[in-house]
Design an enzyme around this catalytic site. Sequence first.
Site, short mmCIF file in Angstrom:
data_model
loop_
_atom_site.label_atom_id
_atom_site.label_comp_id
_atom_site.label_asym_id
_atom_site.label_seq_id
_atom_site.Cartn_x
_atom_site.Cartn_y
_atom_site.Cartn_z
N LYS A 167 11.52 -4.13 -3.38
CA LYS A 167 10.41 -4.46 -4.29
C LYS A 167 9.30 -3.41 -4.35
CE LYS A 167 11.62 -7.18 -6.23
NZ LYS A 167 12.84 -6.91 -7.08
N HIS A 213 18.06 0.45 1.01
CA HIS A 213 16.83 -0.16 1.52
C HIS A 213 16.83 -0.11 3.05
CE1 HIS A 213 15.69 -1.58 -2.39
NE2 HIS A 213 16.62 -2.52 -2.48
N SER A 251 5.86 -9.69 -4.81
CA SER A 251 7.04 -9.38 -5.62
C SER A 251 8.31 -9.92 -4.94
CB SER A 251 7.14 -7.87 -5.81
OG SER A 251 8.23 -7.54 -6.62
P1 A3P Z 1 6.64 -6.92 -9.64
O1 A3P Z 1 7.51 -8.04 -9.13
O2 A3P Z 1 5.36 -6.79 -8.88
O3 A3P Z 1 6.45 -6.96 -11.11
P2 A3P Z 1 12.47 -2.90 -7.01
O4 A3P Z 1 13.05 -2.14 -8.16
O5 A3P Z 1 12.27 -2.08 -5.79
O6 A3P Z 1 13.19 -4.17 -6.78
O7 A3P Z 1 10.97 -3.27 -7.42
C1 A3P Z 1 10.70 -4.20 -8.44
C2 A3P Z 1 9.23 -4.16 -8.75
O8 A3P Z 1 8.93 -2.92 -9.45
C3 A3P Z 1 8.79 -5.28 -9.67
O9 A3P Z 1 7.43 -5.54 -9.33
C4 A3P Z 1 8.92 -4.62 -11.03
O10 A3P Z 1 8.21 -5.25 -12.06
C5 A3P Z 1 8.35 -3.23 -10.72
N1 A3P Z 1 8.73 -2.21 -11.70
C6 A3P Z 1 9.96 -1.94 -12.19
N2 A3P Z 1 9.90 -0.98 -13.12
C7 A3P Z 1 8.61 -0.62 -13.22
C8 A3P Z 1 7.89 0.33 -14.03
N3 A3P Z 1 8.51 1.11 -14.92
N4 A3P Z 1 6.56 0.42 -13.86
C9 A3P Z 1 5.91 -0.36 -12.96
N5 A3P Z 1 6.52 -1.28 -12.18
C10 A3P Z 1 7.86 -1.40 -12.31
#
Ligand code: A3P
Length: 296
Positions: A45, A109, A139
Amino acid sequence: MEHSSRQELEVIHEIPLYRPFVEKWAQVESFQARPDDLLISTYPKSGTTWISEIVDMIYNNGDEEKCKRDAIFNRVPFMEMSCPGLLSGKGCAGDQTNARVPFHRMKTHLPVQLLPVSFWEQDCKMIYLARNAKDVAVSYYHFYQMAKMHPDPGTWDEFLGKFMAGKVAYGSWYDHVKGWWEKKKAYRILYMFYEDMKKDPKREIEKVLQFLGKDLKEEVVNKILHHTSFQEMKKNPTANYEMMPTWAMDHSVSPFMRKGMSGDWKNYFTVAQNEIFDAHYKEQMKGSTFKCQMEI
Ligand code: A3P
């Protein structure tokens, strides 16, 4: 794995992890990285999908049609993944076919102590992306709810307690970010922050370009910037995880592309939770030079 059933985590080398991954652990440990493999590493996340899309766009010289050839989880496969019935997992540790990871890039991860030794031996380039612990916890709480490979998260307060105690998938956030922070002193690791990417994504994309030894025209960099913005990724089915089967991820519970902001934790932490968290954070991060911003 039985479809849609939640399972408790298993512990491997003191780190809680998904049972199917643990069952194939010998294959993860013996995973053979190659010197030209790029590894993207994050605590869950922290923006893994975002940096993965940026990297894929860079390797495809800003050609978004090429980046739409497949879902992000196939373009940048999940190294330690093993989940029968879910994704091709081509080239991942759990893959039985001996295929190589396509495109020489993958994500993990894993905390440093669990990373297959071949990555260190081959001196692979790695990009580590960190995000502040409070936004990660929020998140992760939503992700636990929508992604059914996780145990039931319980209430927010219960989940926050588990997160602080490292009793969530991939263990302690604190140990994870500190472990990789130390490793960057001796290995080719570009250590990045989600908050910096929110503040100035163009500058951060340029850092990645430099690290990868790529030189792209400004108009191409601008295209990458646009294609990897939260708004664009949220509506792009090859980036937003909607190509996952709903028994594995149910976006109607909480979308994978949820808010994509810094400081959302303020909408979830009570004053009391925040005080306890801050005191615990200070204790956990004592002696480390790691610093990150809790909001921007
Ligand atoms: P939130 O749940 O706070 O919205 P991962 O890819 O490591 O699983 O992380 C997911 C998190 O990154 C989510 O956060 C998601 O919305 C955010 N995320 C994904 N793409 C993004 C982007 N282009 N800009 C900002 N945040 C992004």
